[in-house]
Scaffold this motif. Structure first.
Motif, PDB file in Angstrom:
ATOM      1  N   THR A 137       0.843  -1.190   0.000  1.00 52.08           N
ATOM      2  CA  THR A 137       0.000   0.000   0.000  1.00 52.08           C
ATOM      3  C   THR A 137       0.880   1.243   0.000  1.00 52.08           C
ATOM      4  O   THR A 137       1.786   1.369   0.818  1.00 52.08           O
ATOM      5  N   SER A 138       0.615   2.133  -0.957  1.00 51.18           N
ATOM      6  CA  SER A 138       1.364   3.385  -1.057  1.00 51.18           C
ATOM      7  C   SER A 138       0.376   4.522  -1.273  1.00 51.18           C
ATOM      8  O   SER A 138      -0.440   4.469  -2.198  1.00 51.18           O
ATOM      9  N   ASP A 139       0.421   5.526  -0.420  1.00 46.70           N
ATOM     10  CA  ASP A 139      -0.483   6.679  -0.519  1.00 46.70           C
ATOM     11  C   ASP A 139      -1.945   6.246  -0.553  1.00 46.70           C
ATOM     12  O   ASP A 139      -2.776   6.823  -1.261  1.00 46.70           O
ATOM     13  N   GLY A 140      -2.252   5.209   0.192  1.00 49.48           N
ATOM     14  CA  GLY A 140      -3.628   4.728   0.271  1.00 49.48           C
ATOM     15  C   GLY A 140      -4.050   3.826  -0.862  1.00 49.48           C
ATOM     16  O   GLY A 140      -5.183   3.336  -0.876  1.00 49.48           O
ATOM     17  N   ASN A 141      -3.160   3.588  -1.817  1.00 44.10           N
ATOM     18  CA  ASN A 141      -3.474   2.737  -2.966  1.00 44.10           C
ATOM     19  C   ASN A 141      -2.786   1.382  -2.816  1.00 44.10           C
ATOM     20  O   ASN A 141      -1.583   1.325  -2.543  1.00 44.10           O
ATOM     21  N   ARG A 142      -3.548   0.320  -3.025  1.00 47.22           N
ATOM     22  CA  ARG A 142      -2.989  -1.020  -2.936  1.00 47.22           C
ATOM     23  C   ARG A 142      -2.476  -1.461  -4.297  1.00 47.22           C
ATOM     24  O   ARG A 142      -3.144  -1.267  -5.309  1.00 47.22           O
TER      25      ARG A 142
END
Length: 205
Positions: A137-142
Motif C-alpha cells: 500500500t502506497s499513498d492509500g493505494n494497494r
C-alpha cells in the motif's frame, strides 16, 4: 528477502503447486477460477481487441479454452503468445488453436518469429502466471506484485510496453495460497506492478 533465497522460495512454491493441483477439490477451484475469468471478460473484454496469454507449464492454471471462446465471439479479436528474445524481452505473435509451436530454451512452447501467417501483436491485455504474489500500500493505494520464475522477461517487457501504451492492462494469474508476506519476499525496484490480480476468490485491483 529474509532467510530463504528467491531460488529456494520459488522451488518450494512450485512443489506446493504440484501438490495443490492434485487435491480432490482442485476441479471445484478451477471452476471458480473460470467463473471469475468469464466475469472479467464480460466486464472489460469488450474494450480489448487482443489478449496475450501464456502456454501453461508446471501446473499453471489453463485459460486457453475460455480465451478461445472470447476470441471467437466477436470479429477482430485476437490472442497472442509470447516469444522470448535473446535480450530477455518478450514479443507477442498471433496465435490460433492448432498453430504449430516450438519449445524455447526453457521448454516453453512459443511461436516462431517472421511467420507471415502469424504477425506480431501489440496486446491490450497481458495475462501473466504467478509463482507467488504480494501486495503493498502506497499513498492509500494497494498494488499487487508478481514473483515469477526469475528471468525478468515480463518486467522488462512491461516497462517498455507501458511507455508505448499507457492503457495496457497487466493481469497476474495465481492462487490465494501463493500470497507472500514481507518476511518471505517483497518487490524490488525493477519489478513492474500488476493492474489486476486474479485468483480463485476473485479480482483484486
Amino acid at each position: 528477502m529474509h532467510g530463504t533465497s528467491p531460488k529456494t522460495l520459488r522451488q518450494n512454491l512450485l512443489k506446493q503447486r504440484t501438490t495443490f493441483v492434485a487435491e480432490e477439490n482442485y476441479a471445484q477451484i478451477q471452476a471458480c477460477f473460470m467463473d471469475h475469468v468469464n466475469q472479467l471478460l464480460t466486464e472489460e473484454g469488450k474494450s480489448w481487441q487482443s489478449i496475450a496469454l501464456y502456454w501453461p507449464i508446471q501446473d499453471e492454471i489453463d485459460l486457453r479454452s475460455t480465451l478461445l471462446t472470447w476470441a471467437q465471439n466477436a470479429p477482430n479479436r485476437n490472442l497472442a503468445l509470447p516469444f522470448a528474445r535473446e535480450d530477455k524481452h518478450l514479443d507477442f505473435y498471433l496465435w490460433r488453436q492448432g498453430n504449430q509451436l516450438h519449445p524455447s530454451k526453457h521448454g516453453v512452447p512459443e511461436p516462431v518469429p517472421n511467420d507471415p501467417k502469424r504477425p506480431p501483436v501489440n496486446p491490450d491485455c497481458i495475462l501473466i502466471p504467478c509463482v507467488g504474489w504480494t501486495s503493498s500500500t502506497s499513498d492509500g493505494n494497494r498494488q499487487y506484485w508478481r514473483l515469477g520464475y526469475g528471468g525478468g522477461y515480463f518486467d522488462r517487457t512491461l516497462a517498455q510496453l507501458r511507455k508505448q501504451n499507457p492503457k495496457l492492462v497487466c493481469i497476474g494469474i495465481g492462487f490465494d495460497w501463493q500470497q507472500l508476506d514481507d518476511s518471505q519476499w517483497s518487490a524490488q525496484t525493477h519489478d513492474e506492478p500488476l493492474d489486476i490480480l486474479l485468483t480463485e476468490s476473485g479480482l483484486k485491483r
